[in-house]
Design a protein around this motif. Structure first.
Motif, short mmCIF file in Angstrom:
data_model
loop_
_atom_site.label_atom_id
_atom_site.label_comp_id
_atom_site.label_asym_id
_atom_site.label_seq_id
_atom_site.Cartn_x
_atom_site.Cartn_y
_atom_site.Cartn_z
N MET A 165 0.81 -1.20 0.00
CA MET A 165 0.00 0.00 0.00
C MET A 165 0.86 1.27 0.00
SD MET A 165 -3.08 -0.95 -0.31
CE MET A 165 -2.55 -2.38 -1.26
N LEU A 166 2.04 1.20 0.62
CA LEU A 166 2.95 2.35 0.54
C LEU A 166 3.42 2.56 -0.89
CD1 LEU A 166 5.12 1.99 3.78
CD2 LEU A 166 3.18 3.52 3.36
N ALA A 167 3.60 1.45 -1.62
CA ALA A 167 3.98 1.57 -3.03
C ALA A 167 2.86 2.22 -3.84
CB ALA A 167 4.32 0.19 -3.60
N VAL A 168 1.61 1.88 -3.52
CA VAL A 168 0.47 2.53 -4.18
C VAL A 168 0.47 4.02 -3.86
CG1 VAL A 168 -2.05 2.72 -4.16
CG2 VAL A 168 -0.97 0.46 -4.26
N ARG A 169 0.66 4.34 -2.59
CA ARG A 169 0.69 5.75 -2.18
C ARG A 169 1.73 6.54 -2.96
NH1 ARG A 169 3.74 6.92 3.26
NH2 ARG A 169 5.40 6.41 1.76
N ASP A 170 2.95 5.98 -3.04
CA ASP A 170 4.03 6.68 -3.71
C ASP A 170 3.78 6.80 -5.22
OD1 ASP A 170 5.18 6.80 -1.22
OD2 ASP A 170 6.60 5.17 -1.57
N ARG A 171 3.18 5.77 -5.80
CA ARG A 171 2.90 5.80 -7.24
C ARG A 171 1.87 6.90 -7.55
NH1 ARG A 171 -1.29 3.37 -9.50
NH2 ARG A 171 -1.48 1.74 -7.90
N VAL A 172 0.83 7.00 -6.74
CA VAL A 172 -0.20 8.01 -6.97
C VAL A 172 0.37 9.41 -6.75
CG1 VAL A 172 -2.43 8.89 -6.20
CG2 VAL A 172 -2.07 6.43 -6.41
N ALA A 173 1.19 9.56 -5.71
CA ALA A 173 1.78 10.88 -5.44
C ALA A 173 2.67 11.33 -6.59
CB ALA A 173 2.57 10.83 -4.13
N LYS A 174 3.42 10.39 -7.17
CA LYS A 174 4.32 10.73 -8.26
C LYS A 174 3.55 11.04 -9.54
CE LYS A 174 8.31 9.01 -10.89
NZ LYS A 174 9.26 7.88 -11.05
N HIS A 208 -4.79 -7.41 14.39
CA HIS A 208 -4.70 -5.95 14.42
C HIS A 208 -4.76 -5.38 13.01
CE1 HIS A 208 -3.62 -1.97 15.80
NE2 HIS A 208 -2.68 -1.92 14.87
N PRO A 209 -5.57 -4.36 12.77
CA PRO A 209 -5.64 -3.73 11.44
C PRO A 209 -4.40 -2.87 11.18
CG PRO A 209 -7.09 -2.58 12.97
CD PRO A 209 -6.56 -3.79 13.71
N TRP A 210 -3.37 -3.48 10.61
CA TRP A 210 -2.09 -2.80 10.43
C TRP A 210 -2.21 -1.51 9.64
CZ3 TRP A 210 -1.07 -2.17 5.32
CH2 TRP A 210 -1.67 -3.05 4.43
N TRP A 211 -3.20 -1.42 8.74
CA TRP A 211 -3.32 -0.25 7.87
C TRP A 211 -3.72 1.01 8.64
CZ3 TRP A 211 -6.07 -4.75 7.72
CH2 TRP A 211 -7.38 -4.71 8.19
N GLN A 212 -4.26 0.84 9.83
CA GLN A 212 -4.70 2.02 10.57
C GLN A 212 -3.54 2.86 11.08
OE1 GLN A 212 -7.53 3.14 10.52
NE2 GLN A 212 -8.95 1.49 10.12
N ASP A 213 -2.44 2.23 11.45
CA ASP A 213 -1.32 3.01 11.98
C ASP A 213 -0.03 2.82 11.18
OD1 ASP A 213 -0.75 0.42 12.72
OD2 ASP A 213 -1.12 0.74 14.85
N GLU A 214 -0.07 2.05 10.08
CA GLU A 214 1.13 1.86 9.27
C GLU A 214 0.97 2.40 7.86
OE1 GLU A 214 2.41 -2.21 9.28
OE2 GLU A 214 2.12 -2.45 11.43
N LEU A 215 -0.11 3.13 7.60
CA LEU A 215 -0.37 3.64 6.26
C LEU A 215 -0.82 5.10 6.38
CD1 LEU A 215 -0.50 2.97 3.26
CD2 LEU A 215 -2.84 2.17 3.59
N GLU A 216 0.09 6.00 6.12
CA GLU A 216 -0.20 7.42 6.27
C GLU A 216 0.42 8.21 5.11
OE1 GLU A 216 -2.21 8.63 8.41
OE2 GLU A 216 -2.40 6.94 9.81
N VAL A 217 0.01 9.46 4.98
CA VAL A 217 0.58 10.40 4.01
C VAL A 217 0.93 11.67 4.77
CG1 VAL A 217 0.19 11.76 1.92
CG2 VAL A 217 -0.76 9.47 2.10
N GLU A 218 2.15 12.14 4.59
CA GLU A 218 2.57 13.39 5.24
C GLU A 218 2.02 14.57 4.46
OE1 GLU A 218 6.52 13.61 7.49
OE2 GLU A 218 6.99 12.31 5.81
N TRP A 219 0.75 14.82 4.66
CA TRP A 219 0.08 15.91 3.95
C TRP A 219 -1.12 16.36 4.75
CZ3 TRP A 219 -4.94 16.40 2.11
CH2 TRP A 219 -5.18 17.49 1.28
N ALA A 220 -1.36 17.64 4.74
CA ALA A 220 -2.55 18.19 5.38
C ALA A 220 -3.03 19.36 4.54
CB ALA A 220 -2.24 18.66 6.81
#
Length: 496
Positions: free
Chosen positions: A193-202, A236-248
């Protein structure tokens, strides 16, 4: 342990019975940047074709076979015995004419998550009696990532407003592009999912990546909560605290002046062709811009206004009442705005197709202009280039019209802030709240201030009405101010 001396190939190759000691030495070489050239191949004498490839950056388990190479997993995920199991399973899949890479990734992910060898084997190489059909898989599991997304969207989209549902669907489908769609949900890990995040951001923007991440998290949580037996999501739902974007998002407080609004309207009429093709802005878009400025309504509801929802106001000749349903309004309540004849005349100068069902038709038959189209138009007026399909950039011969004419950047939504501020100074703050469909606060203060305090009038006389007389008072003052500003700015622009 040998090192590679040839930079162009894996010249160094060692055959030995691999143990965890070899793995530990490989990790030290990587950590200490001690390898020369591109790397080193360590071939296992116990398992045919199994190779540990060590480069300066990573260690990877591979299965070499006649037709090519299969990646089995990362050195950090698979121990030696696990790598041998993965190699044996991959070799068997190749003999049966199957692609072993999917099962290998599931096995690697299971081992990386700390699952036992037995559980990892069950997850990656389940005993199959027959090939599952799509229908059987949806009914009995295990679901693939694409299955979960499809089922989640089927449940989620009907609960969203049409405009947002299309955006939400687009955000989530970005996470199912490519081979990831066919991965088992249970095998998904943080790095996927981090790879998805980075691909979309790029490819798009950090904001778009944040939207996709939030949609992914909602999808996974729904799958775990309602269909855990089919998705395999447990613990434990790992995506809740291991999947974030440094953006606000940055709060917007832009308040264009009356002069800036009038100047923008004049420039929009003067510069209809803003691209290299000479294509002019559609009359429906010009009319919609005027309507946004003159009424202060949100572009989402306003641009989709239907002619059948517009009717005359008998008590005020020449006026019209524009209305929207609760489903069309952000606040979820029906809304109506009285529009004075002076505003209608300004809007109708831009002749639109009278046969269209929409008050602001686009060039596409049966369609209206859209908020996205208006945003793109503002970008063109500000000289912002746009990428083309061929990899080029669109030209903006006129440049940044806003900067050239001392207009601070603003968006259609910012008009609402200006309208509220202006009518508040005119002691018509209550009328502004009514026009903008703001929920009235509780009544306090002097009950004699009825004209300014819309809520007092509402509670006393118009509990079940749209407060049209009050709105009309505010609309008259606002429209007069906008038209005066436009006339002055248009004259100055003509003389320059």
């Amino acid at each position: 342990m040998a090192t590679a001396n040839s930079r162009g190939s894996y010249a160094a190759r060692e055959r030995t019975r691999l143990t965890q000691q070899h793995v530990a030495k490989a990790r030290r070489l990587i950590a200490g940047d001690a390898l020369q050239g591109r790397g080193l191949d360590l071939a296992d004498t116990e398992c045919q074709g199994l190779v540990l490839r060590v480069t300066r950056r990573s260690g990877t388990w591979l299965l070499k076979h006649r037709a090519g190479t299969v990646r089995l997993g990362d050195i950090e995920a698979l121990a030696v015995d696990a790598a041998r199991v993965a190699a044996d399973r991959a070799r068997l899949a190749l003999k049966e004419g199957r692609d072993p890479s999917v099962d290998a990734r599931v096995f690697e992910a299971a081992q990386a998550r700390g699952m036992s060898m037995e559980d990892a084997l069950d997850a990656a190489y389940p005993v199959e009696v027959e090939v599952q059909s799509d229908e059987d898989r949806l009914r009995d599991g295990p679901w693939q990532w694409g299955d979960l997304i499809d089922q989640f969207l089927a449940a989620k989209l009907p609960t969203l407003k049409p405009r947002w549902s299309a955006q939400f669907e687009r955000h989530l489908l970005r996470a199912a592009e490519g081979p990831l769609r066919h991965r088992l949900v249970a095998s998904l890990a943080q790095r996927d999912m981090l790879a998805v995040r980075d691909r979309v951001a790029k490819a798009r923007t950090l904001s778009a990546a944040a939207d996709t991440v939030e949609a992914v998290k909602a999808c996974l949580s729904w799958g775990k909560r309602f269909h855990g037996h089919l998705t395999g999501l447990r613990g434990h739902p790992w995506w809740q605290d291991e999947l974030e974007v440094e953006w606000a998002s940055t709060p917007r407080d832009r308040t264009p002046t009356l002069e800036e609004l009038g100047r923008t309207l004049a420039l929009a009429e003067r510069h209809k062709a803003l691209g290299a093709t000479g294509k002019e802005t559609a009359p429906g878009m010009l009319a919609a811009l005027w309507a946004v400025v003159l009424t202060g309504q949100r572009a989402g509801a306003l641009t989709g206004t239907l002619r059948k929802t517009v009717r005359p106001w008998p008590e005020r000749p020449g006026w019209e009442i524009w209305s929207w349903t609760a489903a069309e309004m952000k606040g979820g309540r029906p809304h109506a705005v009285p529009v004075p004849p002076e505003a209608l005349a300004a809007i109708r100068r831009h002749r639109t197709d009278p046969t269209s069902p929409h008050l602001f038709p686009s060039r596409l038959p049966g369609k209206s202009v859209t908020p996205v189209g208006m945003t793109q138009w503002f970008d063109r007026m500000q000289g912002k280039e746009k990428a083309t399909k061929g990899g080029g950039r669109t030209g903006r011969p006129a440049g940044d019209l806003f900067a050239q004419h001392d207009i601070r950047p603003w968006t259609p939504h910012d008009v609402r802030r200006t309208l509220a501020a202006y009518l508040d100074m005119e002691r018509l703050g209550g009328a502004a709240s009514a026009i903008l469909a703001h929920r009235p606060p509780s009544v306090k203060g002097d009950p004699g201030q009825e004209r300014e305090l819309a809520q007092a009038i509402t509670l006393r006389h118009y509990i079940h009405s749209q407060r049209l007389d009050l709105k009309a008072e505010g609309m008259s003052a606002w429209v007069a101010a906008i038209l005066a500003a436009y006339e002055a700015e248009a004259a100055a622009l003509h003389s320059s």
